[in-house]
Design a protein around this motif. Structure first.
Motif, PDB file in Angstrom:
ATOM      1  N   PHE A  85      39.111 -22.556  84.261  1.00 14.54           N
ATOM      2  CA  PHE A  85      40.268 -23.343  84.679  1.00 14.54           C
ATOM      3  C   PHE A  85      40.766 -24.209  83.521  1.00 14.54           C
ATOM      4  O   PHE A  85      41.972 -24.403  83.340  1.00 14.54           O
ATOM      5  N   THR A  89      48.562 -32.164  88.022  1.00 14.27           N
ATOM      6  CA  THR A  89      48.208 -30.807  88.467  1.00 14.27           C
ATOM      7  C   THR A  89      46.696 -30.638  88.519  1.00 14.27           C
ATOM      8  O   THR A  89      46.151 -30.047  89.463  1.00 14.27           O
ATOM      9  N   THR A  90      46.006 -31.151  87.516  1.00 17.22           N
ATOM     10  CA  THR A  90      44.543 -31.073  87.484  1.00 17.22           C
ATOM     11  C   THR A  90      43.936 -31.822  88.664  1.00 17.22           C
ATOM     12  O   THR A  90      43.020 -31.324  89.334  1.00 17.22           O
ATOM     13  N   ASN A 120      44.389 -29.800  91.849  1.00 18.35           N
ATOM     14  CA  ASN A 120      43.500 -28.638  91.904  1.00 18.35           C
ATOM     15  C   ASN A 120      42.065 -29.032  92.211  1.00 18.35           C
ATOM     16  O   ASN A 120      41.358 -28.334  92.950  1.00 18.35           O
ATOM     17  N   SER A 163      49.603 -31.702  94.803  1.00 21.39           N
ATOM     18  CA  SER A 163      50.016 -32.272  93.516  1.00 21.39           C
ATOM     19  C   SER A 163      51.388 -32.930  93.630  1.00 21.39           C
ATOM     20  O   SER A 163      51.652 -33.952  92.992  1.00 21.39           O
ATOM     21  N   ASP A 219      50.653 -14.977  92.046  1.00 23.76           N
ATOM     22  CA  ASP A 219      49.348 -15.583  91.761  1.00 23.76           C
ATOM     23  C   ASP A 219      48.232 -14.655  92.240  1.00 23.76           C
ATOM     24  O   ASP A 219      48.326 -14.046  93.312  1.00 23.76           O
ATOM     25  N   SER A 264      36.948 -24.226  97.400  1.00 24.28           N
ATOM     26  CA  SER A 264      37.131 -24.585  95.993  1.00 24.28           C
ATOM     27  C   SER A 264      36.619 -23.517  95.045  1.00 24.28           C
ATOM     28  O   SER A 264      36.886 -23.577  93.839  1.00 24.28           O
ATOM     29  N   TYR A 273      39.330 -19.091  92.464  1.00 18.60           N
ATOM     30  CA  TYR A 273      40.122 -19.400  91.273  1.00 18.60           C
ATOM     31  C   TYR A 273      41.483 -18.720  91.389  1.00 18.60           C
ATOM     32  O   TYR A 273      41.573 -17.533  91.724  1.00 18.60           O
ATOM     33  N   THR A 274      42.539 -19.496  91.123  1.00 17.40           N
ATOM     34  CA  THR A 274      43.901 -18.963  91.198  1.00 17.40           C
ATOM     35  C   THR A 274      44.427 -18.707  89.788  1.00 17.40           C
ATOM     36  O   THR A 274      44.575 -19.641  88.992  1.00 17.40           O
ATOM     37  N   GLN A 302      47.388 -18.051  87.747  1.00 27.23           N
ATOM     38  CA  GLN A 302      48.857 -18.174  87.823  1.00 27.23           C
ATOM     39  C   GLN A 302      49.490 -17.586  86.560  1.00 27.23           C
ATOM     40  O   GLN A 302      50.072 -18.297  85.752  1.00 27.23           O
ATOM     41  N   SER A 354      52.571 -20.266  86.189  1.00 27.06           N
ATOM     42  CA  SER A 354      52.032 -21.394  85.435  1.00 27.06           C
ATOM     43  C   SER A 354      53.111 -22.047  84.567  1.00 27.06           C
ATOM     44  O   SER A 354      53.938 -21.351  83.958  1.00 27.06           O
TER      45      SER A 354
END
Length: 562
Positions: free
Chosen positions: A76, A180-181, A184, A190, A340, A362, A365-366, A368, A372
């Motif tokens: 990530f 954004t972090t 996530n 966000s 995605d 969680s 994992y996405t 993008q 992005s």
């Protein structure tokens, strides 16, 4: 494979003892970075090792699951976080390679009307805000400090000014990657976090330009030019609020910086005082800056060249706005989101359980690859490169598309260690989050009850001060803030936003930023001198934010929240 459920009282059945041990990776990171003065990437890797040891030995997390948690965090960190940063820096580099950067600099020179103080504010605050929006991670400080030195400011004033100016836009820096972090890592929206930050940070932005005048020319500077400085700050702050809440939080700094510049242009066009020229000249004498020699005025910019210098930033607004808001005929946000790729993390997904016994979401994992912000910046940069290669004004601004593309590789190589730092810090955050270390700390701090809202910005301040990055501070503390808020009966979105906003004023005293500023103004080894001039401003603004967040958690200012 054995499943794992995080326990907040894994050590002796005590939340307090578990929390204290869970602090070890963070304390390790801070000491290695700030005291031992290891490189950030080395401190990050060492702290990751400490987090893995605590996860396995204290939190009783299976070693394989702990290692897999670290790999998901590292990936990530590489994509989308590092990808966004690289593309933002690359877009800036395209303007430098083309020579258009010098025209952008002339734009600021012409707006100031000969007043060195106003020019300095516009460069440090507005242009610095643009650089923070696209690059962040120290680039705005380095570039604007050099520009202020070129104007003639003394090294200490230049360094202090750019560090203070860099506070207002930090929360939305690098296409708002800190927010954004945080979204996530916490699973919170966000957009919602960004909206709350957009109701905190602008209050600082309004006054920062006036403070810059004081730093540059003392009380006389404030007396002479407070009006255009305030107009710049108000324009910037209003744009921050509106963009973060009603347009796109990722574009907030770009829109705000351009709005601040526009507000200054409009105000200066109608602001006429008989003593303006005399005041500007007197300021030059006080600051020890010689007047420009006859015939040395900056080359007059044409409308076409002005537009081409601003083109990258205008194009970013158009493309990002379309990606976030376009719904006529084609719903662009949904179309991009549909590309995605959801990847259940191998060996981890389904084996990490919540307290309720359900599988944690969680561990998905996405990827993008198209939606992005980094990819959108890549598309923007390619378009700019093509336009710059065609519209080169008879070869004066010649830049081939091939050279622009090659710069991507050069940018990645230059920033490779920054990439390792980002990946290690996010790996650390994922291990602490998935093993329950962060939750344990949050549960313990939640014992402060409603008063924790007052303390909340301090965590972001400390995290950013030590790591040099609001993104890293959110990676370390966003989940903790969410957990503490939930147990203290406070809106988690408010405290996660407070962590971000607190980090804004922590950037001012970050050792990394101080080093960057000192190097840029030829004051290597004199970081302590710069720190003495900025520490008071940092602490003062932090206390203001602590009071603001606390009052926003109560009915007194609760109406400010979305």
């Amino acid at each position: 494979m054995t499943s794992f459920t995080p326990q907040t009282d894994a050590l002796g059945g005590s939340v307090a003892l578990t929390a204290l041990v869970a602090f070890i990776p963070l304390v390790t990171f801070f000491i290695l970075l700030a005291v031992v003065k290891l490189k950030a990437w080395a401190a990050g890797l060492a702290s990751l090792a400490a987090a893995l040891i605590v996860a396995v030995a204290v939190m009783k997390m299976p070693a394989l699951l702990a290692l897999l948690s670290a790999t998901q965090g590292a990936v990530f960190g590489a994509f989308p976080v590092f990808w966004i940063v690289v593309m933002a820096v690359w877009l800036y580099q395209v303007t430098v390679l083309s020579g258009r950067f010098e025209d952008l600099r002339r734009i600021f020179d012409s707006i100031g009307g000969g007043d060195i103080r106003i020019q300095a504010v516009l460069i440090a605050f507005c242009f610095g805000g643009l650089l923070e929006a696209l690059a962040g991670f120290g680039a705005p400080v380095a570039i604007t400090a050099t520009m202020l030195m070129a104007l003639g400011l003394k090294p200490l004033k230049a360094a202090t000014a750019v560090l203070l100016a860099n506070t207002a836009p930090v929360a939305f820096g690098a296409i708002a990657i800190p927010i954004t972090t945080a979204g996530n890592l916490t699973g919170l929206s966000s957009d919602h976090i960004g909206a709350i930050v957009g109701r905190q940070a602008p209050l600082l932005a309004v006054v920062v330009p006036v403070i810059l005048l004081f730093i540059i020319d003392g009380r006389k500077g404030v007396k002479d030019a407070w009006a255009p400085a305030l107009a710049t700050g108000v324009s910037f702050g209003i744009a921050q609020f509106l963009c973060a809440n009603f347009f796109s939080y990722e574009l907030t700094d770009i829109v705000a910086a351009l709005a601040g510049l526009g507000g200054a242009v409009l105000f200066l066009r109608f602001w006429r005082t008989p003593a303006r020229a005399a005041q500007a000249e007197a300021a030059r004498e006080r600051l020890g800056i010689a007047a420009p020699a006859a015939g040395s005025e900056a080359e007059r910019l044409t409308g076409s060249r002005t537009f081409m210098a601003l083109l990258p930033y205008l194009l970013v607004i158009v493309l990002f706005g379309a990606a976030k808001l376009w719904t006529l005929g084609v719903n662009m946000p949904k179309t991009l989101a549909s590309t995605d790729v959801k990847i259940p993390w191998p060996g981890l997904d389904g084996h990490l359980l919540t307290a309720a016994g359900t599988a944690s979401k969680s561990t998905v994992y996405t990827f993008q690859w198209l939606s992005s912000p980094g990819t959108l910046l890549l598309i923007t940069g390619l378009i700019v490169a093509v336009i710059y290669s065609v519209k080169d004004d008879g070869g004066r601004f010649r830049l081939s598309v091939g050279n622009s593309v090659a710069e991507i590789g050069r940018t990645v190589w230059r920033m490779r260690m920054a990439g390792v730092t980002i990946m290690s810090v996010l790996a650390l955050a994922y291990v602490m989050n998935f093993s329950g270390q962060t939750i344990s700390i949050g549960m313990w701090l939640a014992g402060a009850g409603g008063f924790f809202a007052f303390l909340s910005p301090i965590l972001g301040w400390i995290g950013t001060a030590v790591t040099g990055s609001d993104t890293s501070a959110n990676a370390l503390f966003a989940k903790l803030q969410q957990t503490a808020a939930s147990h203290a009966g406070i809106d988690p979105n408010l405290l996660v936003a407070a962590n971000t906003t607190g980090g804004v004023v922590g950037k001012l005293i970050s050792p990394q930023n101080l080093a960057i500023a000192a190097t840029s103004v030829d004051m290597e080894g004199k970081e302590s001198e710069i720190l003495k001039t900025v520490i008071g401003w940092s602490v003062g603004m932090l206390l203001f934010l602590c009071c603001l967040v606390y009052l926003q958690s109560t009915p007194i200012l609760g109406w400010m929240l979305p």
